[in-house]
Enzyme design. Structure first.
Site, PDB file in Angstrom:
ATOM      1  N   SER A 154       3.925  -2.424   1.893  1.00  5.23           N
ATOM      2  CA  SER A 154       3.870  -1.298   0.975  1.00  5.23           C
ATOM      3  C   SER A 154       2.465  -0.995   0.488  1.00  5.23           C
ATOM      4  O   SER A 154       2.190   0.124   0.045  1.00  5.23           O
ATOM      5  CB  SER A 154       4.816  -1.507  -0.214  1.00  5.23           C
ATOM      6  OG  SER A 154       4.550  -2.718  -0.861  1.00  5.23           O
ATOM      7  N   HIS A 190       0.026  -2.325  -4.334  1.00  2.50           N
ATOM      8  CA  HIS A 190       0.267  -0.884  -4.317  1.00  2.50           C
ATOM      9  C   HIS A 190      -0.992  -0.131  -4.733  1.00  2.50           C
ATOM     10  O   HIS A 190      -1.416   0.815  -4.068  1.00  2.50           O
ATOM     11  CB  HIS A 190       1.395  -0.529  -5.283  1.00  2.50           C
ATOM     12  CG  HIS A 190       2.718  -1.137  -4.927  1.00  2.50           C
ATOM     13  ND1 HIS A 190       3.834  -0.981  -5.718  1.00  2.50           N
ATOM     14  CD2 HIS A 190       3.103  -1.893  -3.873  1.00  2.50           C
ATOM     15  CE1 HIS A 190       4.861  -1.614  -5.168  1.00  2.50           C
ATOM     16  NE2 HIS A 190       4.440  -2.182  -4.056  1.00  2.50           N
TER      17      HIS A 190
END
Length: 319
Positions: free
Chosen positions: A177, A229
């Site tokens: 991610s 992230h």
């Protein structure tokens, strides 16, 4: 064990690649065939199967409960008490290359900054990330080609790993991610740097910003590596200004006109300024981050409040 929560939204701002002006139409609708993103998906699935094979829950389960489901044999998942994401044990993830600060710094295993991108904490984690990659990555690859999207994916993933290592020293972190947030950040910078060729600019920008804020907000929950992230997003945002430039509106057609009527510069001045600034900041940030990491610096010593970016304590959970 902190997993990197995936980008869950499938929105991609509408681009008007075929633009019309008074008297003529300009076609910028060139597309590549997307093959890199499907290969990345297949590679991640293959790695996960290998991960579960090596994990061998029936043999290595340490009393957390029954492996699930039993008919999968050595491919069965760890008990839900140990891994609710339907995946392997933390020990197996570490063995296979999960990101762990002390191993990167003191055991000189810098390769973990890359290998952790290809590992997932469980089947749920893998499915969510790969679904997001298909929804975001295929569209980007069709528009910009496999080379630029491949560089974006890998460099953003490493950027997420570096920031995660600087601030989360006690966790085991895996997942794609960070790279996915890099693609999301690149979508935003691509919209900004190619602003003149878009229709419905404000609507596209607002929708994309809301989507980004929501997905980053999910990262403040416990057991989610929001630093990965953020690191991936920032890296991708800067790379978007460098890799995803489009020629100024009408450049291809006007370049075929007589020399005295041609547009001399392929890109607008503000695009070139953003290119230079983003490239300089990206190189400086990567250099400082790598130096701090391999010198064993703790990012929390330089930013006392930054830990709230990854987890905000509440009455329902502790960080």
């Amino acid at each position: 064990m902190a997993s990197r929560d995936p980008e869950k939204n499938n929105y991609y701002p509408t681009q008007q690649t075929t633009r019309t002006t008074t008297g003529y139409q300009i076609d910028d609708n060139r597309q590549w065939t997307s093959w890199l993103v499907p290969i990345i998906v297949v590679a991640n699935v293959a790695v996960f199967i290998a991960l579960m094979f090596i994990n061998n829950c029936p043999k290595n389960n340490l009393g957390f409960g029954n492996c699930l489901p039993k008919f999968l044999g050595r491919l069965s998942f760890q008990p839900l008490r140990q891994n609710p994401l339907l995946g392997p044990s933390p020990n197996t993830l570490i063995k296979m290359g999960a990101l762990q600060w002390d191993r990167v710094v003191y055991q000189h295993q810098g390769w973990r900054l890359i290998t952790c991108i290809w590992l997932h904490a469980g089947l749920i984690h893998l499915f969510a990330n790969m679904l997001s990659l298909v929804l975001i990555g295929i569209r980007l690859e069709q528009q910009f080609g496999f080379v630029r999207i491949g560089v974006l994916y890998l460099v953003s993933g490493i950027g997420g790993s570096v920031l995660s290592s600087l601030f989360l020293r006690e966790t085991v972190s895996v997942g794609a991610s960070g790279a996915l947030f890099g693609l999301l950040g690149a979508m935003l910078s691509e919209l900004l740097t190619n602003w003149t060729i878009y229709s419905n600019k404000v609507a596209a920008l607002l929708t994309l910003v809301v989507m980004i804020v929501i997905n980053l907000a999910v990262g403040i929950l416990p057991h989610v590596d929001n630093f990965a992230h953020l690191g991936g997003f920032i890296t991708g945002f800067l790379l978007g200004f460098v890799l995803l430039l489009r020629p100024r509106f009408g450049w291809r057609e006007r370049h075929q006109l007589p020399e005295h009527l041609r547009v001399k510069s392929k890109f607008l001045p503000y695009q070139l300024v953003l290119f230079v600034i983003a490239l300089a900041v990206l190189i400086a940030g990567y250099t400082v981050g790598m130096i701090m990491l391999f010198k064993g610096k703790d990012g929390n010593d330089h930013c006392k409040w930054c830990h709230y970016l990854s987890c905000v304590p509440s009455s329902r959970w502790k960080c």
